[in-house]
Design a protein around this motif. Sequence first.
Motif: not given
Length: 379
Positions: A23-29, A32-34, A82-87, A151-158
Amino acid sequence: MLSARIATMLLFFASGASYATWGVHIPTIKAKFGLTEASLSLAMFAIAGGAIVTMKPLGRWVAHSGSARASVLGALGFALCTAAILAMPSFVLLLPALLLFGITNAAYDVAMNAQAATVEAHCGKPIMSGFHGMFSLGGMIGAAVGGALIAAGVDPLAHCAGMAAITAAAALWSRTRLLADHPAEPASAGKRGRANRLLLILGVLAFFGLVGEGAMYDWTAIYMQDVVAATPYWVGWGYAAFSGGMAAGRFAGDALRARLGTERLLAASGWMGFAGIALAIAWPSTAPALAGFALMGLGAANLVPIFFVAASRLPGVSPAEGIAAVARLAYVGLLVGPVIIGGIAHASSLRFALAVVAASVALIAVAGPRQLRRAETPG
């Protein structure tokens, strides 16, 4: 018995935290894919569609494998997805990944709820709502930690890989602590037919309950902004009030079910949700609206646990198949609820649309207890 209960609680917590990570990475996705809003909606529909379409065969799989084994395998599959989505390197590959994410989430969900029903049966007292409370707590903590990591800039995939590792570890730790299901009793065609009819009724009631829950998740902030005209600080508190009410209601639900009984708790839950929405509609100011949304959360908290317990105890079907049948219609309600409310709001007003939510939980309060009595009466 205690170790099985703790292991099941851990599975529910990890499920909630993992889903919050998505959920929190929906904006990230989206970034990432525009993606446009339409493309993002398609991506989100892939998750729900995968779950809904495969729910029935997944119920049979869980019944055949046993909820203990299926919970572990479902959690491991969900962790991998879960691990594969952002990969995923492209939107074309993201869609099937999200489809698998929805399918494995459904498998995990049905299996852990069937295991929860088994643990409750062994304990001989209500504990199902507490498991769902752990899911809510996992979601709240997962969202809070996820926001802090972003907020801390941690890589989303990590971040996603780390959450996947936690879910996998929880599944592997639970592997030897979960309980074997009770053997299913042979059922005549008549008994199974009666069970299927009751499952349809319970599923329709769960549909109406999840229509309201989905509407609260998607429309409380809009209501606070457009109808209440709350200051920006208070806009997001509508969602927080509802979620807080849900968590509190679930952790109190087992004690209430033991004291009031299932039927009275269901009726009280429906009327409490109705009162909450009615308060928010009738008095569109910040404090009354927040109080109303919190009451709706308290009312909605135990609807799904009650329906899942009832479905798991029907003679003629396995607990996993019963839960899957109800969950399938419940998921449809969660998916289409916000769309229905949006359409009604567009045609009339958001206040009138929320009156439909109030009517849906009032229907559960009126019709639900009678259907539970039918489900608990041997056919």
